[in-house]
Design a protein around this motif. Structure first.
Motif, short mmCIF file in Angstrom:
data_model
loop_
_atom_site.label_atom_id
_atom_site.label_comp_id
_atom_site.label_asym_id
_atom_site.label_seq_id
_atom_site.Cartn_x
_atom_site.Cartn_y
_atom_site.Cartn_z
N ALA A 1 0.83 -1.20 0.00
CA ALA A 1 0.00 0.00 0.00
C ALA A 1 0.87 1.26 0.00
N ARG A 2 1.93 1.21 0.78
CA ARG A 2 2.84 2.35 0.82
C ARG A 2 3.42 2.64 -0.56
N VAL A 3 3.87 1.58 -1.17
CA VAL A 3 4.47 1.76 -2.49
C VAL A 3 3.46 2.35 -3.45
N GLN A 4 2.24 1.85 -3.35
CA GLN A 4 1.21 2.40 -4.24
C GLN A 4 1.02 3.89 -4.01
N GLU A 5 1.01 4.27 -2.76
CA GLU A 5 0.85 5.70 -2.46
C GLU A 5 1.91 6.52 -3.16
N VAL A 6 3.14 6.09 -2.97
CA VAL A 6 4.23 6.86 -3.56
C VAL A 6 4.07 6.93 -5.07
N ILE A 7 3.73 5.82 -5.66
CA ILE A 7 3.60 5.80 -7.11
C ILE A 7 2.44 6.68 -7.54
N ALA A 8 1.38 6.60 -6.78
CA ALA A 8 0.24 7.46 -7.10
C ALA A 8 0.66 8.93 -7.08
N HIS A 9 1.49 9.24 -6.16
CA HIS A 9 1.94 10.63 -6.07
C HIS A 9 2.85 11.01 -7.22
N TYR A 10 3.72 10.10 -7.57
CA TYR A 10 4.69 10.44 -8.60
C TYR A 10 4.12 10.34 -10.01
N ALA A 11 3.19 9.44 -10.19
CA ALA A 11 2.60 9.30 -11.51
C ALA A 11 1.09 9.36 -11.38
N PRO A 12 0.59 10.57 -11.14
CA PRO A 12 -0.84 10.69 -10.86
C PRO A 12 -1.69 10.29 -12.06
N GLY A 13 -1.11 10.36 -13.21
CA GLY A 13 -1.91 10.04 -14.39
C GLY A 13 -2.06 8.56 -14.65
N LEU A 14 -1.34 7.76 -13.92
CA LEU A 14 -1.36 6.32 -14.17
C LEU A 14 -2.70 5.72 -13.73
N PRO A 15 -3.35 4.97 -14.60
CA PRO A 15 -4.62 4.35 -14.20
C PRO A 15 -4.40 3.35 -13.07
N GLY A 16 -5.44 3.17 -12.30
CA GLY A 16 -5.37 2.30 -11.13
C GLY A 16 -4.73 0.94 -11.36
N PRO A 17 -5.23 0.16 -12.26
CA PRO A 17 -4.65 -1.18 -12.47
C PRO A 17 -3.17 -1.11 -12.81
N ASP A 18 -2.80 -0.14 -13.65
CA ASP A 18 -1.39 -0.01 -13.99
C ASP A 18 -0.59 0.32 -12.75
N ARG A 19 -1.14 1.20 -11.96
CA ARG A 19 -0.44 1.59 -10.75
C ARG A 19 -0.22 0.38 -9.85
N ALA A 20 -1.26 -0.41 -9.72
CA ALA A 20 -1.12 -1.62 -8.89
C ALA A 20 -0.02 -2.51 -9.45
N ARG A 21 -0.02 -2.64 -10.74
CA ARG A 21 0.97 -3.53 -11.34
C ARG A 21 2.38 -2.98 -11.12
N VAL A 22 2.51 -1.68 -11.33
CA VAL A 22 3.84 -1.08 -11.14
C VAL A 22 4.28 -1.24 -9.68
N ALA A 23 3.32 -1.05 -8.80
CA ALA A 23 3.67 -1.19 -7.38
C ALA A 23 4.10 -2.62 -7.08
N ASP A 24 3.34 -3.56 -7.58
CA ASP A 24 3.70 -4.96 -7.39
C ASP A 24 5.11 -5.22 -7.90
N MET A 25 5.34 -4.75 -9.11
CA MET A 25 6.63 -5.03 -9.73
C MET A 25 7.75 -4.35 -8.95
N THR A 26 7.50 -3.15 -8.56
CA THR A 26 8.51 -2.42 -7.80
C THR A 26 8.83 -3.16 -6.50
N PHE A 27 7.77 -3.57 -5.88
CA PHE A 27 7.97 -4.24 -4.60
C PHE A 27 8.67 -5.59 -4.79
N ALA A 28 8.23 -6.33 -5.78
CA ALA A 28 8.87 -7.62 -6.05
C ALA A 28 10.35 -7.41 -6.35
N THR A 29 10.63 -6.42 -7.12
CA THR A 29 12.02 -6.12 -7.48
C THR A 29 12.82 -5.76 -6.23
N PHE A 30 12.19 -4.96 -5.42
CA PHE A 30 12.88 -4.56 -4.20
C PHE A 30 13.18 -5.77 -3.33
#
Lengths: 216, 216, 216, 216
Positions: B143-172
């Motif tokens: 959830a934290r990661v999603q927040e940050v991403i939402a802030h940095y890429a406000p234009g990103l649609p929800g599902p994409d944001r979730a995916r990016v967050a997942d990927m970011t987190f998995a990578t981390f």
DNA sequence: GATGAATGAGGATTCATTCAT
DNA sequence: TATGAATGAATCCTCATTCAT
């Protein structure tokens, strides 16, 4: 079943049966490992899944670890045979995005078809200490990644290359988890695409000599 | 959790004693989980490590899983309290490289200090099926990661944001494995730097509207 | 059993219970070893004989061998305490027939009462290779025999004395088998007498300097 | 057992083959029994040692015990054939020391060459209860000893003679253990000499009518 | 015969959990 | 509360024995 008498049928038969049993046991082990993880999987459960007695299992494998090792080796060979061409020189000549497709797609396909593979890579679940058994599997794949990186970024010093390969591989594994966790269909496809994007963005600067390699 | 000051001290004592026991047990569990992984860790071993009898352990936890859950929750709280300010608005205003420093560094520091955390996240080692126990832990961080991403890429649609967050987190997580596996010192530092580079390259295009988002 | 309250009763109780369990388990082991021999005796059978669960057995002994070792040591101590006075100086001053009575009788009595002792001495049944576990037991008894022989035949060179002691002890063990195999009563008594005769005839010439030592 | 010469050779062949198999299996069993003792020896290990499949073993022996029995019988026959003349009338006419040489030496030689023999006599390691399987072996040898004693001490009443024979035999077995445990060479020779001394001193009074038979 | 695959009960040992004290 | 003894099912693995080929 009928004996071809112009050949050596007896040993053939026997070995064939043994091979079938081994395959059957390995398949059962794969299922059980996937379901419970390596540590929590019992040899009795594997035997049960294979519809054989525990004794039979131990006629083919000396212990649980040996099952995992053999399974890993078989998967590795299978992977090489099925998708080994991903690393052929022709592919290395491709631009990075195409190469990623050529390497990542079959890899993911293979892992979707054989989810044990990942289960074995996660290995004995103790972080920071990779079990020897799965080491070979890991090392073999890592070597491949290093080769590709060496080809794409020939100027990269050895230690850096190792680090990049490690990171690339770790990332891929992480992404693979996500891919396997996603339900098959568009969601999984999107996850795959995202993983490729990630790898591309990470690796592109290495090959792109003109650009400043790293923004840090 | 917050201290009510100036009230009855007797029951407090009892609870304090209980709290000490629990902390002691959780610390022991952390050690044992780290050493052997969750599955291979026995409650008897945890009790022994805590210099306590098995019976005592079961006076505070109904079963082994509960220990892991409680441990995870405590670590999460601890992490929040210690490094929660990483997500404060001021940081969100930073340029991405700085934000990464602000978020990644304490996170890594925390994980180096508490390697169980990762052990728990790897959880029951079954890929593609995240154990419920560790779900909360996972979800909270995500959830934290999603927040940050939402802030940095406000234009990103929800599902994409979730995916990016997942990927970011998995990578981390993948990178974290590497970091913890590296020997403390320059090698670990280099690994950390590499992980940040990776994340930066992945995330920068999302926020960097002016630049060509992705080379694909 | 009743608690003396002016002392530390809690630990006493616990330890007492543990000691009782250990004694109970050792008694059960003795029975089972006697009935089947060491190798063929299973820990489960021992636990069953002791009316406890297998887990309980393993709370007190790390493995089967440890049970045999502890049993051997206890028997040795018991033997020493019960019949240790056989080797007191007064007895050494006796004429050989009386000494034999003094030494052999209690020894046989003890072995009749504790037939495991012999079972343990026969040990792991592999001739020519005495298991380490029972070595101590064997060595300890042998030392006693050597002492007596050294006293009775002070002129005997060391190696000869060792040989005579070995032979005496081997003979005694062989005779003991016979004694235990004989039905209690006059037959057993006659066997005991015969064993003493044998030992006397063997050892008398060693001490009897005046007589022609050996007819060979 | 004795060869009928000049008859059908075909069935003979078969039997010959079977005999060879049996001999091979018994030799393997001897090795394995010697190495591990009877109880701890597995039929699979015997088959392996014989370079034969377990199934083949069970074509010739109904179970493990039967192997030991047959092995014992063969050894007994072998012993009789090789050293049976020890008991011929000429030897019985010898003075006791010479008779002892004539009887003990070949016996020891045989046991040194066939250490299984002792292993089987120690049998199932259960003292006070001689396994039926090895009973025959034991009884047969004992009978021989009785004969000799009957000859040397014709005046000895039956029960006494049995007892003396038992004791003599038990002593011999005990001494044999020592002999086999001793390293080949002078040490073993000295042990053998000591054993003969022991037997001589024990038995001489029985035959020596002039002398007071027993000092008790 | 010979094979070796197959069996399944049983062996030693561990472990999550409970209970009497 | 704390203890540690107790449990018994489950673990890995072995073994005597059987059976299809």
């Amino acid at each position: 079943m009928s004996e071809d008498r112009s050949e050596e049928p007896k040993p053939r038969r026997r070995q064939a049966r043994g091979e079938r049993r081994i395959a059957q046991l390995l398949q059962a082990a794969a299922n059980v490992f996937c379901a419970n993880g390596y540590t929590a999987s019992s040899t009795n459960a594997i035997a049960r899944e294979a519809h054989v007695s525990p004794g039979t299992l131990y006629q083919y494998f000396p212990n649980k670890e040996a099952i995992a090792i053999e399974l890993g080796e078989r998967l590795l060979h299978e992977m090489r045979e099925a998708h080994g061409q991903a690393f052929v020189p022709e592919n290395l000549a491709l631009p990075l995005p195409r190469l990623l497709d050529a390497v990542v797609d079959p890899m993911i396909e293979f892992n979707c078809a054989n989810p044990v593979f990942l289960a074995l890579m996660h290995g004995s679940e103790v972080p920071g200490r990779i079990a020897e058994e799965h080491d070979a599997l890991h090392a073999s794949l890592l070597a491949r990644v290093q080769e590709v990186i060496a080809h794409y970024a020939p100027g990269l010093p050895g230690p850096d290359r190792a680090r990049v390969a490690d990171m690339t591989f770790a990332t891929f594994k992480g992404g693979l988890d996500l891919v396997l966790a996603a339900p098959e269909g568009p969601e999984r496809d999107a996850t795959i695409a995202e993983l490729k994007t990630l790898l591309l963005r990470y690796l592109a600067p290495l090959t792109d000599e003109a650009a400043p390699a790293s923004p840090r």
